[in-house]
Design an enzyme around this catalytic site. Structure first.
Site, mmCIF file in Angstrom:
data_model
loop_
_atom_site.group_PDB
_atom_site.id
_atom_site.type_symbol
_atom_site.label_atom_id
_atom_site.label_comp_id
_atom_site.label_asym_id
_atom_site.label_seq_id
_atom_site.Cartn_x
_atom_site.Cartn_y
_atom_site.Cartn_z
ATOM 1 C CG ASP A 1 -1.564 4.894 4.039
ATOM 2 O OD1 ASP A 1 -1.666 5.268 2.854
ATOM 3 O OD2 ASP A 1 -2.313 5.303 4.941
ATOM 4 C CG HIS B 1 -0.612 7.131 -0.985
ATOM 5 N ND1 HIS B 1 -1.790 7.337 -1.657
ATOM 6 C CD2 HIS B 1 -0.938 6.485 0.165
ATOM 7 C CE1 HIS B 1 -2.795 6.848 -0.951
ATOM 8 N NE2 HIS B 1 -2.295 6.317 0.164
ATOM 9 C CG HIS C 1 -9.718 4.680 3.186
ATOM 10 N ND1 HIS C 1 -8.520 5.356 3.271
ATOM 11 C CD2 HIS C 1 -10.477 5.138 4.224
ATOM 12 C CE1 HIS C 1 -8.555 6.184 4.311
ATOM 13 N NE2 HIS C 1 -9.734 6.061 4.897
ATOM 14 C CE LYS D 1 -7.783 1.907 -0.671
ATOM 15 N NZ LYS D 1 -6.622 2.812 -0.550
ATOM 16 C CG HIS E 1 -4.939 2.222 5.599
ATOM 17 N ND1 HIS E 1 -6.279 2.267 5.939
ATOM 18 C CD2 HIS E 1 -4.832 2.953 4.465
ATOM 19 C CE1 HIS E 1 -6.931 2.985 5.056
ATOM 20 N NE2 HIS E 1 -6.086 3.409 4.155
ATOM 21 C CG HIS F 1 -1.911 1.121 1.227
ATOM 22 N ND1 HIS F 1 -3.272 0.904 1.279
ATOM 23 C CD2 HIS F 1 -1.770 2.464 1.169
ATOM 24 C CE1 HIS F 1 -3.906 2.060 1.268
ATOM 25 N NE2 HIS F 1 -3.003 3.032 1.203
#
Length: 338
Positions: A239, A16, A133, A96, A167, A14
């Site tokens: 994350d 970004h 999420h 996602k 997460h 996960h």
């Protein structure tokens, strides 16, 4: 002789990377020490069609340069046609789902879970994983706990749909993980280490503020024990979320903790502290390979209990990003990459 461990093909499930100049700064900092990562699609505009996915993947490949690294791409959830999914399937690891407005760049997300069930059904039939999420819009400390009802509902209604609870931050989520065989989860470095007290118990630390927010000590303990014991359906997902310093040290602080450059060393330190270093390989790679059926690029990362001074910031490409543990000394460091 210093203690050390060699990790085989570590994975971040996960991540970004953003885009533009931030991508150019952030991507090599992960690609240097990880074999691959699941790339989040919440750009502006979102990565919600095959053309955008392939274009973004190419920008990532360009940004990592000579590093051997597999970007596992995800589509942003929307109502897709069967033809769209059939064409995109071979190019992505999953889709996602963001509840609308739940986190950074999620305004185009889902407003009602039951309204998008046709897409869930097609994903189940086609073997496309769903990544979620998992937060409501309730009281901030209860958002994940409230969303667990949706996981329970989805896991029961679509028993062949593989669902990743992204997460996770609560003891309740760890319990939910054991309730259904088609549930798996990722957990971040920061949620294994900090509680809300570290974020806001004294002077506010914007560089530890993320969504979902850190919770109570008992939540951290449940997450930590599951990770240390290498729960077979729990994976490392950083994350890691870079933001320019001016977006963190300000009113209206952006949510996200930047851990990519220090994650492996800090995890080794954490697992060693609890005498569970032998389980780190399973947590940081083996579980993800089994659960997603992936074979990452071969990369060996040797981590040694020799001290490492975390820099105050990572700077480049007109970006200035402060990492977790900035200016602190870690007890472990990466000594060899091969």
């Amino acid at each position: 002789m210093p203690k050390q461990i060699t990790l085989r093909s570590p994975l971040d499930m996960h991540l970004h990377l953003r885009d533009g100049d931030m991508l150019k700064l952030a991507a090599p900092l992960t690609a240097e020490s990880f074999s691959g990562a699941v790339i989040m699609p919440n750009l502006v505009p979102p990565v919600d069609n095959l053309d955008r996915l392939l274009e973004y993947k190419q920008r990532i490949v360009d940004a990592v340069g000579q590093h051997q690294f597999d970007p596992y791409m995800a589509l942003f959830f929307r109502q897709y046609s069967e033809q769209e999914l059939a064409i995109a399937k071979e190019h992505m690891i999953g889709i996602k789902l963001y509840p609308a407005g739940a986190t950074t760049n999620s305004e185009a997300g889902v407003k009602a879970i039951d309204a998008v069930e046709p897409t869930f059904k097609m994903m189940e039939e086609m073997g496309i994983p769903l990544m979620v999420h998992g937060e409501t819009h309730g009281f901030v400390m209860d958002r994940e706990k409230e969303f667990l009802e949706s996981y329970d509902y989805l896991a029961k209604k679509f028993p062949k749909l593989n669902i990743t609870m992204e997460h996770i931050t609560t003891a309740d989520a760890v319990e939910m993980l054991d309730k259904h065989e088609n549930l798996r989860a990722t957990v971040t470095l920061q949620h294994l280490i900090i509680t809300l007290d570290d974020v806001a118990g004294g002077m506010l630390d914007p560089h530890l503020f993320c969504k979902p927010i850190a919770k109570r000590p008992e939540d951290r303990e449940a997450l930590l024990q599951a990770a240390l014991e290498a729960h077979p359906r729990l994976m490392f997902g950083s994350d890691s979320a870079p933001h320019p310093i001016e977006k963190k040290e300000c009113c209206g602080c952006a949510a996200g903790v930047f851990t990519a450059p220090i994650a492996i060393a800090r995890l080794a330190q954490l697992f060693d502290k609890h005498d569970k270093l032998d389980n780190l390989q399973v947590f940081i790679s083996d579980n993800a390979q089994k659960l997603y059926g992936i074979k990452p690029t071969e990369k060996l990362i040797t981590v040694t209990n020799e001290r490492f001074q975390v820099p105050p910031a990572y700077v480049g490409h007109n970006q200035h990003v402060v990492p977790m543990h900035a200016n602190e000394e870690l007890e472990w460091s990466i000594s060899q990459i091969g």
